[in-house]
Design a protein around this motif. Sequence first.
Motif, mmCIF file in Angstrom:
data_model
loop_
_atom_site.group_PDB
_atom_site.id
_atom_site.type_symbol
_atom_site.label_atom_id
_atom_site.label_comp_id
_atom_site.label_asym_id
_atom_site.label_seq_id
_atom_site.Cartn_x
_atom_site.Cartn_y
_atom_site.Cartn_z
ATOM 1 N N ALA A 13 -20.933 91.164 -26.089
ATOM 2 C CA ALA A 13 -21.291 91.274 -27.502
ATOM 3 C C ALA A 13 -22.771 91.612 -27.630
ATOM 4 O O ALA A 13 -23.611 91.066 -26.909
ATOM 5 C CB ALA A 13 -20.974 89.975 -28.221
ATOM 6 N N GLY A 14 -23.059 92.525 -28.543
ATOM 7 C CA GLY A 14 -24.420 92.992 -28.721
ATOM 8 C C GLY A 14 -24.764 94.218 -27.901
ATOM 9 O O GLY A 14 -25.809 94.839 -28.118
ATOM 10 N N GLY A 15 -23.887 94.564 -26.977
ATOM 11 C CA GLY A 15 -24.125 95.708 -26.119
ATOM 12 C C GLY A 15 -23.709 97.023 -26.748
ATOM 13 O O GLY A 15 -23.312 97.070 -27.916
ATOM 14 N N SER A 16 -23.787 98.074 -25.942
ATOM 15 C CA SER A 16 -23.504 99.430 -26.431
ATOM 16 C C SER A 16 -22.562 100.167 -25.495
ATOM 17 O O SER A 16 -22.513 99.888 -24.296
ATOM 18 C CB SER A 16 -24.806 100.240 -26.541
ATOM 19 N N LEU A 17 -21.820 101.091 -26.066
ATOM 20 C CA LEU A 17 -20.970 102.006 -25.316
ATOM 21 C C LEU A 17 -20.955 103.349 -26.022
ATOM 22 O O LEU A 17 -21.069 103.390 -27.255
ATOM 23 C CB LEU A 17 -19.525 101.502 -25.234
ATOM 24 N N ASP A 61 -16.175 100.719 -43.261
ATOM 25 C CA ASP A 61 -17.200 99.750 -43.647
ATOM 26 C C ASP A 61 -17.502 98.778 -42.514
ATOM 27 O O ASP A 61 -18.642 98.321 -42.360
ATOM 28 C CB ASP A 61 -16.740 98.971 -44.879
ATOM 29 N N SER A 62 -16.506 98.468 -41.713
ATOM 30 C CA SER A 62 -16.678 97.479 -40.648
ATOM 31 C C SER A 62 -17.587 97.953 -39.523
ATOM 32 O O SER A 62 -18.073 97.126 -38.740
ATOM 33 C CB SER A 62 -15.309 97.099 -40.071
ATOM 34 N N VAL A 63 -17.832 99.247 -39.436
ATOM 35 C CA VAL A 63 -18.655 99.770 -38.342
ATOM 36 C C VAL A 63 -19.908 100.472 -38.840
ATOM 37 O O VAL A 63 -20.771 100.856 -38.037
ATOM 38 C CB VAL A 63 -17.852 100.742 -37.446
ATOM 39 N N LEU A 85 -22.154 95.836 -30.474
ATOM 40 C CA LEU A 85 -20.711 95.616 -30.449
ATOM 41 C C LEU A 85 -20.370 94.147 -30.662
ATOM 42 O O LEU A 85 -21.101 93.243 -30.235
ATOM 43 C CB LEU A 85 -20.129 96.113 -29.138
ATOM 44 N N LYS A 86 -19.219 93.945 -31.305
ATOM 45 C CA LYS A 86 -18.736 92.616 -31.615
ATOM 46 C C LYS A 86 -17.372 92.413 -30.953
ATOM 47 O O LYS A 86 -16.652 93.387 -30.709
ATOM 48 C CB LYS A 86 -18.586 92.451 -33.123
ATOM 49 N N VAL A 119 -11.639 99.532 -25.051
ATOM 50 C CA VAL A 119 -12.934 98.872 -25.197
ATOM 51 C C VAL A 119 -12.692 97.375 -25.346
ATOM 52 O O VAL A 119 -11.913 96.952 -26.209
ATOM 53 C CB VAL A 119 -13.696 99.407 -26.423
ATOM 54 N N THR A 120 -13.352 96.604 -24.508
ATOM 55 C CA THR A 120 -13.260 95.151 -24.586
ATOM 56 C C THR A 120 -14.654 94.582 -24.733
ATOM 57 O O THR A 120 -15.531 94.869 -23.905
ATOM 58 C CB THR A 120 -12.589 94.568 -23.337
#
Length: 123
Positions: A13-17, A61-63, A85-86, A119-120
């Motif tokens: 969580a908090g990372g990027s892809l 809206d969620s992203v 990311l969450k 994506v996990t």
Amino acid sequence: VQLQASGGGLVQAGGSLTLSCAVSGRIFSSYAMGWFRQAPGKEREFVATISWSGAGSYYADSVKGRITISKDNAKNTVYLLMNRLKPEDTAIYYCAADTTYGTSRYPWEYEYWGQGTEVTVSS
């Protein structure tokens, strides 16, 4: 027309892809492209879409504010840059191409689909 999505994986969580979707066949520059996702037990949902020229893009809206869609017509590739990311972003992500409707939030308006990339996001 074939779409090949890649770039998924496990991230904290908090990372990027960054997801990529390579498109073969016909004229990629004329396609509007979209990304959708489907979490276990849930329906497929809209994430982002970009116009054929790349000039217009729209987000769920969620992203919004965390995810950016972009399109490289020279490389026949569409990207999804995902930041902050969450765990709730965990899903299989699908890219899709549309030659008729332009940018759309509705999966049934897309003619071609990739196979999905997983994506996990761990908490």
